[in-house]
Design an enzyme around this catalytic site. Sequence first.
Site, short mmCIF file in Angstrom:
data_model
loop_
_atom_site.label_atom_id
_atom_site.label_comp_id
_atom_site.label_asym_id
_atom_site.label_seq_id
_atom_site.Cartn_x
_atom_site.Cartn_y
_atom_site.Cartn_z
N HIS A 111 -41.42 22.50 59.59
CA HIS A 111 -40.46 23.50 59.11
C HIS A 111 -41.02 24.91 59.28
O HIS A 111 -42.14 25.19 58.85
CB HIS A 111 -40.15 23.28 57.63
CG HIS A 111 -39.39 22.03 57.35
ND1 HIS A 111 -38.01 22.00 57.26
CD2 HIS A 111 -39.78 20.74 57.17
CE1 HIS A 111 -37.60 20.77 57.01
NE2 HIS A 111 -38.66 19.98 56.95
N GLY A 136 -33.57 19.00 52.79
CA GLY A 136 -33.45 19.15 51.34
C GLY A 136 -33.21 17.77 50.75
O GLY A 136 -33.76 16.78 51.22
N GLU A 186 -36.55 9.70 51.34
CA GLU A 186 -37.76 10.42 50.93
C GLU A 186 -37.95 10.14 49.44
O GLU A 186 -37.64 10.97 48.59
CB GLU A 186 -37.60 11.93 51.20
CG GLU A 186 -38.89 12.72 50.97
CD GLU A 186 -38.76 14.21 51.33
OE1 GLU A 186 -37.64 14.64 51.69
OE2 GLU A 186 -39.77 14.93 51.22
N HIS A 203 -41.73 17.27 63.40
CA HIS A 203 -41.18 17.60 62.08
C HIS A 203 -42.04 18.69 61.44
O HIS A 203 -43.00 18.42 60.74
CB HIS A 203 -41.15 16.32 61.21
CG HIS A 203 -40.36 16.47 59.94
ND1 HIS A 203 -39.48 15.50 59.50
CD2 HIS A 203 -40.31 17.46 59.02
CE1 HIS A 203 -38.94 15.90 58.36
NE2 HIS A 203 -39.44 17.08 58.03
N ASP A 247 -44.94 18.47 58.70
CA ASP A 247 -43.90 18.92 57.77
C ASP A 247 -44.06 20.43 57.50
O ASP A 247 -43.26 21.21 57.97
CB ASP A 247 -43.91 18.11 56.47
CG ASP A 247 -42.54 18.03 55.81
OD1 ASP A 247 -41.56 18.49 56.42
OD2 ASP A 247 -42.44 17.51 54.68
ZN LIG Z 1 -38.99 18.03 56.29
#
Ligand SMILES: [Zn+2]
Length: 309
Positions: free
Chosen positions: A22, A156, A189, A20, A267
């Site tokens: 980005h 998102g 989240e 994970h 992340d």
């Molecule tokens: Zn993420």
Amino acid sequence: MIAPPPRPAAPRLPPLADLHRHLDGSLRPATLKALAAARGVRLPDDIRFFTHMGLDAALARFETTLACLQDPDAVARVADEMCRDAAAEGVTTLEIRFAPRLHRGAPMQRIVDAAIEGIGGRAGLILCALYGDPPDAVRALVDLGRGKAVGLDLAGGPLPAHRWGLMDYREAFAAARAAGLGRTVHAGEGRPPSEIIAAIEHLDAQRIGHGTTLLHDPRALELVIERGVVIEACPTSNVHTGVIERFDAHPLPRWLSLGVRACLNADNTLLSDVNVADEYGAARRMPGMTPALWRRAIEHGHRAAFPRR
Ligand SMILES: [Zn+2]
């Protein structure tokens, strides 16, 4: 000349997985500066996240990084550097994700091809749809990723103004499955655990991003364990967005002891100023973490990678 990776490899860690990460949050600081200068983008004094800033404020910082990443060359460069940086951290299983439609400097197919080219076979690529996207656009992403990407993500977060929600992507996620793409969803989240249940039951998610509220509903926990769903934990990111109070308060050790297949992930290496070696290093000291649970988290990460073709 290739710039050295920003951090030295952490000592005495086994080979790690990061599933994970980005692309638009994981540029090298020097690359961000260079791209911003070349493209006339004004950078804030400090682009990094800070503790408890909130998810919306955190998401807003991507506007700056994305302004530097509109064209295929920039996407390919950052994808390449991410692979080099991850290797330097000791990561041997890597997946990179991004939302092609946020890069408007070329047709989406060229943007995806640029990411694939930059990765050069060193990582899997996950294409992110975004909460609120029209279902047709999510379906189109599946066609874009067929034979190239390893997975589809929903990233998102939902907003009240969104016309479309998670349930509207059922068909697109079913198409992803049919196309041989793995399915992961940013869910729970800091939001209700019903989102985790919906992602698994309706989008056939094999992995959940964050899932910090998993233990708030025994049904969600049961479903995750029963189906062997993997939770992609990102504790430092969670502290920044404020969905977890402190790093040490992350439920990861509890999840692992209950039999949840959870792993650690960075992340956003730039925005959270973290890497997965740091996360695994710090997680050793989480209350309730044992060496056996810690090693299990590393294994989960390697085993949960979506198959590459
Ligand atoms: Zn993420």
